[in-house]
Design a protein around this motif. Structure first.
Motif, PDB file in Angstrom:
ATOM      1  N   LEU A 165      38.241  47.084  34.999  1.00  0.00           N
ATOM      2  CA  LEU A 165      38.384  45.946  35.907  1.00  0.00           C
ATOM      3  C   LEU A 165      39.467  44.991  35.417  1.00  0.00           C
ATOM      4  N   PRO A 166      40.072  44.236  36.332  1.00  0.00           N
ATOM      5  CA  PRO A 166      40.972  43.172  35.879  1.00  0.00           C
ATOM      6  C   PRO A 166      40.184  42.137  35.087  1.00  0.00           C
ATOM      7  N   VAL A 167      40.786  41.636  34.016  1.00  0.00           N
ATOM      8  CA  VAL A 167      40.111  40.620  33.211  1.00  0.00           C
ATOM      9  C   VAL A 167      40.347  39.252  33.833  1.00  0.00           C
ATOM     10  N   LEU A 168      39.413  38.365  33.613  1.00  0.00           N
ATOM     11  CA  LEU A 168      39.501  37.017  34.149  1.00  0.00           C
ATOM     12  C   LEU A 168      40.350  36.163  33.213  1.00  0.00           C
ATOM     13  N   VAL A 169      41.355  35.476  33.760  1.00  0.00           N
ATOM     14  CA  VAL A 169      42.230  34.617  32.949  1.00  0.00           C
ATOM     15  C   VAL A 169      42.289  33.227  33.574  1.00  0.00           C
ATOM     16  N   ASP A 170      42.673  32.250  32.756  1.00  0.00           N
ATOM     17  CA  ASP A 170      42.815  30.890  33.273  1.00  0.00           C
ATOM     18  C   ASP A 170      44.237  30.669  33.785  1.00  0.00           C
ATOM     19  N   SER A 171      44.551  29.453  34.164  1.00  0.00           N
ATOM     20  CA  SER A 171      45.864  29.152  34.755  1.00  0.00           C
ATOM     21  C   SER A 171      47.014  29.353  33.774  1.00  0.00           C
ATOM     22  N   GLU A 172      46.707  29.393  32.473  1.00  0.00           N
ATOM     23  CA  GLU A 172      47.728  29.650  31.460  1.00  0.00           C
ATOM     24  C   GLU A 172      47.732  31.115  31.023  1.00  0.00           C
ATOM     25  N   GLN A 173      47.031  31.965  31.795  1.00  0.00           N
ATOM     26  CA  GLN A 173      46.964  33.403  31.552  1.00  0.00           C
ATOM     27  C   GLN A 173      46.237  33.758  30.253  1.00  0.00           C
ATOM     28  N   ARG A 174      45.367  32.891  29.801  1.00  0.00           N
ATOM     29  CA  ARG A 174      44.536  33.191  28.644  1.00  0.00           C
ATOM     30  C   ARG A 174      43.250  33.848  29.115  1.00  0.00           C
ATOM     31  N   LYS A 175      42.898  34.941  28.465  1.00  0.00           N
ATOM     32  CA  LYS A 175      41.695  35.670  28.849  1.00  0.00           C
ATOM     33  C   LYS A 175      40.451  34.840  28.566  1.00  0.00           C
ATOM     34  N   PHE A 176      39.488  34.896  29.497  1.00  0.00           N
ATOM     35  CA  PHE A 176      38.194  34.287  29.229  1.00  0.00           C
ATOM     36  C   PHE A 176      37.548  35.058  28.086  1.00  0.00           C
ATOM     37  N   SER A 177      37.273  34.378  26.995  1.00  0.00           N
ATOM     38  CA  SER A 177      36.683  35.043  25.831  1.00  0.00           C
ATOM     39  C   SER A 177      36.042  33.998  24.946  1.00  0.00           C
TER      40      SER A 177
ATOM     41  N   HIS B  60      25.869  46.747  49.714  1.00  0.00           N
ATOM     42  CA  HIS B  60      27.171  46.407  50.306  1.00  0.00           C
ATOM     43  C   HIS B  60      28.321  46.566  49.310  1.00  0.00           C
ATOM     44  N   TRP B  61      28.032  47.106  48.147  1.00  0.00           N
ATOM     45  CA  TRP B  61      29.051  47.248  47.109  1.00  0.00           C
ATOM     46  C   TRP B  61      30.175  48.152  47.585  1.00  0.00           C
ATOM     47  N   ARG B  62      31.413  47.648  47.497  1.00  0.00           N
ATOM     48  CA  ARG B  62      32.595  48.410  47.894  1.00  0.00           C
ATOM     49  C   ARG B  62      33.560  48.461  46.711  1.00  0.00           C
ATOM     50  N   ALA B  63      33.463  49.546  45.948  1.00  0.00           N
ATOM     51  CA  ALA B  63      34.346  49.684  44.790  1.00  0.00           C
ATOM     52  C   ALA B  63      35.810  49.735  45.199  1.00  0.00           C
ATOM     53  N   ASP B  64      36.075  50.203  46.426  1.00  0.00           N
ATOM     54  CA  ASP B  64      37.467  50.281  46.880  1.00  0.00           C
ATOM     55  C   ASP B  64      38.060  48.906  47.161  1.00  0.00           C
ATOM     56  N   LYS B  65      37.214  47.867  47.200  1.00  0.00           N
ATOM     57  CA  LYS B  65      37.698  46.503  47.420  1.00  0.00           C
ATOM     58  C   LYS B  65      38.012  45.773  46.115  1.00  0.00           C
ATOM     59  N   LEU B  66      37.712  46.385  44.982  1.00  0.00           N
ATOM     60  CA  LEU B  66      37.984  45.737  43.702  1.00  0.00           C
ATOM     61  C   LEU B  66      39.494  45.578  43.508  1.00  0.00           C
ATOM     62  N   PRO B  67      39.930  44.450  42.975  1.00  0.00           N
ATOM     63  CA  PRO B  67      41.370  44.259  42.727  1.00  0.00           C
ATOM     64  C   PRO B  67      41.892  45.327  41.767  1.00  0.00           C
ATOM     65  N   ARG B  68      42.999  45.945  42.128  1.00  0.00           N
ATOM     66  CA  ARG B  68      43.593  46.992  41.286  1.00  0.00           C
ATOM     67  C   ARG B  68      44.781  46.412  40.505  1.00  0.00           C
ATOM     68  N   ARG B  69      44.465  45.532  39.581  1.00  0.00           N
ATOM     69  CA  ARG B  69      45.483  44.941  38.720  1.00  0.00           C
ATOM     70  C   ARG B  69      44.840  44.617  37.379  1.00  0.00           C
ATOM     71  N   ALA B  70      45.630  44.144  36.449  1.00  0.00           N
ATOM     72  CA  ALA B  70      45.144  43.953  35.085  1.00  0.00           C
ATOM     73  C   ALA B  70      44.381  42.647  34.888  1.00  0.00           C
ATOM     74  N   SER B  71      44.617  41.646  35.749  1.00  0.00           N
ATOM     75  CA  SER B  71      43.955  40.361  35.550  1.00  0.00           C
ATOM     76  C   SER B  71      43.728  39.645  36.875  1.00  0.00           C
ATOM     77  N   ILE B  72      42.762  38.721  36.852  1.00  0.00           N
ATOM     78  CA  ILE B  72      42.470  37.837  37.973  1.00  0.00           C
ATOM     79  C   ILE B  72      42.518  36.414  37.444  1.00  0.00           C
ATOM     80  N   GLU B  73      43.257  35.542  38.121  1.00  0.00           N
ATOM     81  CA  GLU B  73      43.341  34.162  37.652  1.00  0.00           C
ATOM     82  C   GLU B  73      42.236  33.325  38.255  1.00  0.00           C
ATOM     83  N   MET B  74      41.554  32.609  37.383  1.00  0.00           N
ATOM     84  CA  MET B  74      40.504  31.690  37.794  1.00  0.00           C
ATOM     85  C   MET B  74      41.058  30.284  37.649  1.00  0.00           C
TER      86      MET B  74
END
Length: 298
Positions: free
Chosen positions: A222-234, A281-295
Motif C-alpha cells: 500500500l502507499p504509505v501515509l506522509v505529511d505535507s513535508e513528505q515525512r512518513k507517519f511513523s 464493499h471492499w474494492r481492492a481495485d480502488k486502492l491508490p496505486r502509488r508509493a505514498s498518500i499525503e495527509m
C-alpha cells in the motif's frame, strides 16, 4: 472460512498511529472480504525497541476500532528456536558470512539503491571467525521478481540492487528479514498487505523463503501515509497515537484514504457497523496505486 490468511504485525515500540491503522484496516478488510482469517503477530525481537505497555495499548487500539484478530497472537520473542534452526541450516550450506563493519564504515561505503543502502560486500571474502559478529546472507548475481497486487511487477538483481543483508546482528538479535520469513510460513500466511516502504524487504524475505523452502505469500504493498513535508507517519517521526475515543472517525478517514468512499450515513456509526459495511464493499481495485498518500490535516 476461505483459505485466505492475512496478518498484521506491529512492533511494540509505541502505540499505533494513523499510518499503522491504515495498514491494519486494509489488511483486515482484504481478509474479511474474502471470508479469510486475519492474524496478529507482535514483532518484539528487538527488546531495545520494545516499550513497556506498548503491546497492551496496541491491542486496546485494535479492539476499540473493532479490528478483531483470529486465533492466538504470535510473539516473535517466543520462537527464537525456530529462527536459530533456520540460521544453522543456512550456515551449514555456507550461505552466511561474518561481518565486522561498523555503522560509521557502512555509512561511508554503502551504495545507494532503490530500496535504501546496499552493502558493498566488504567482509564477503574475509572469512572472519569471531562469534560476536553480524551474520550476512550471500546473495547471488541473479534477478528476483514478483507481481505485487498494489505496485505491479517488481524486479531486482539481488547482488546489485539488494546486497548481502544481515540475518543476525552482532548482539545476537535475529534480524527482521529472517524472522518475518519464518513467521509467514509458520502462520501459513497466504497474503501480506503492508506499506510500500517494505518493498525491498519483500525481496530479502522471498530469497530466504526460497532458500529455506518455505511457502511464499502473495504481496500487496500500500502507499504509505506522509505529511505535507513528505515525512512518513511513523513512531520515529513522532506521529501522534490514534485516539480510541475517535475510532469511528479514524476508520472513516482511513477508508477514504484507501479510495473506498464510505457513505455519509456512516458518519455516526459505531466502529463495528462501519466494518460491517466496509468488508462486503471492499474494492481492492480502488486502492491508490502509488508509493505514498499525503495527509494534509489531522
Amino acid at each position: 472460512m476461505s483459505g485466505y490468511r492475512g496478518r498484521f504485525a506491529p512492533t511494540p515500540s509505541g502505540p499505533l498511529h494513523l499510518g499503522s491503522l491504515l495498514t491494519a484496516l486494509a489488511s483486515f478488510l482484504d481478509a474479511r472480504a474474502q471470508q479469510g482469517a486475519w492474524l496478529l503477530r507482535i514483532d518484539d525481537l528487538d527488546t531495545q525497541r520494545v516499550s513497556p505497555g506498548a503491546e497492551a495499548e496496541i491491542l486496546r487500539q485494535l479492539e476499540s476500532h473493532a479490528l478483531q484478530w483470529d486465533g492466538p497472537i504470535r510473539r516473535q520473542s517466543q520462537h527464537l528456536d525456530e529462527y536459530r534452526a533456520a540460521l544453522d541450516g543456512l550456515s551449514r550450506r555456507q550461505l552466511l558470512y561474518r561481518c565486522n563493519c561498523s555503522r560509521a564504515l557502512l555509512a561511508q561505503s554503502s551504495l545507494p539503491g532503490l530500496d535504501g543502502a546496499i552493502y558493498p560486500g566488504t567482509c564477503r571474502d574475509k572469512q572472519l571467525s569471531d562469534a560476536d559478529l553480524a551474520l550476512r546472507l550471500r546473495l547471488p548475481d541473479q534477478e528476483l521478481s514478483f507481481d505485487d497486487a498494489g505496485q505491479g511487477l517488481q524486479r531486482r538483481n539481488l547482488a546489485m540492487d539488494i546486497g548481502d543483508f544481515v540475518v543476525c546482528r552482532r548482539d545476537g538479535v535475529i534480524a527482521y528479514q529472517l524472522a518475518c520469513a519464518i513467521d509467514e510460513h509458520a502462520q501459513t500466511i497466504t497474503h501480506v498487505v503492508r506499506g510500500a516502504d517494505l518493498l525491498g524487504s519483500s525481496f530479502m524475505q522471498l530469497q530466504l523463503m526460497q532458500l529455506l523452502r518455505l511457502r511464499e505469500p502473495r504481496y500487496r504493498h500500500l502507499p504509505v501515509l506522509v505529511d505535507s513535508e513528505q515525512r512518513k507517519f511513523s513512531k520515529q517521526n513522532h506521529s501522534l497515537a490514534i485516539a480510541t475515543a475517535q475510532a469511528s472517525a479514524n476508520l472513516l478517514r482511513c477508508l477514504s484514504l484507501l479510495g473506498q468512499s464510505p457513505p455519509p450515513a456512516l458518519s455516526r456509526a459505531l466502529p463495528a457497523e462501519i466494518l460491517a459495511w466496509a468488508a462486503p464493499h471492499w474494492r481492492a481495485d480502488k486502492l491508490p496505486r502509488r508509493a505514498s498518500i499525503e495527509m494534509r490535516t489531522l
